[in-house]
Design a protein around this motif. Structure first.
Motif, short mmCIF file in Angstrom:
data_model
loop_
_atom_site.label_atom_id
_atom_site.label_comp_id
_atom_site.label_asym_id
_atom_site.label_seq_id
_atom_site.Cartn_x
_atom_site.Cartn_y
_atom_site.Cartn_z
N LYS A 36 0.93 -1.19 0.06
CA LYS A 36 0.07 0.03 -0.08
C LYS A 36 0.92 1.22 0.23
O LYS A 36 0.63 1.97 -0.63
N GLU A 70 0.45 0.46 -4.46
CA GLU A 70 -0.07 -0.81 -4.97
C GLU A 70 -1.58 -0.90 -4.38
O GLU A 70 -1.70 -0.53 -3.01
N SER A 71 -2.37 -1.77 -4.79
CA SER A 71 -3.80 -1.92 -4.31
C SER A 71 -4.04 -3.29 -3.76
O SER A 71 -4.75 -4.11 -4.61
N SER A 73 -3.02 -5.25 -7.23
CA SER A 73 -2.98 -4.59 -8.36
C SER A 73 -3.42 -5.40 -9.55
O SER A 73 -2.74 -5.31 -10.82
#
Length: 123
Positions: free
Chosen positions: A28, A32-33, A55
């Motif tokens: 994070k 990124e997710s 992601s």
């Protein structure tokens, strides 16, 4: 006095250990997710594993009792990648497996960024 020393030692050990949540936080922080990672049991032999997406890529992070056991599980990580582009890497007592079966990352840049953030957090 010994109880205080024991409590401080336990806090120190807990603070030094990197877990899956620490890796997710590092991703994070790197922009990124990651999705929620769920327990997937012993997806790699001897490991306590959690899996999810980061992601758009499939990721599994496993924690082992020792660095040696993590190294022994790395080859099994490549089996999880299969025919997709991906990575299986060991850092400390953890193994990261990333697979891109949907070809979301044709250049491999996201895979590389995830591996670097993982290694930076777990060393």
């Amino acid at each position: 006095m010994p109880r205080v020393a024991l409590a401080l030692m336990l806090l120190l050990v807990a603070g030094c250990s990197s877990g899956v949540d620490d890796v997710l936080d590092a991703w994070k922080a790197a922009g990124e997710s990651p999705s929620a990672f769920t327990d997937v049991g012993e997806k790699l032999p001897g490991g306590k594993c959690r899996a999810g997406k980061v992601s758009g890529l499939d990721a599994t992070v496993c924690v082992f009792e020792s660095t040696e056991k993590a190294r022994q599980a790395e080859e099994s990580g490549w089996t999880l990648v299969g025919n997709a582009a991906g990575a299986a890497t060991v850092s400390g007592k953890m193994v990261l497996v990333i697979a891109d079966p949907r070809k979301e990352d044709p250049s491999g840049r996201r895979i590389n960024a995830l591996v670097k953030a993982f290694q930076g957090e777990t060393r």
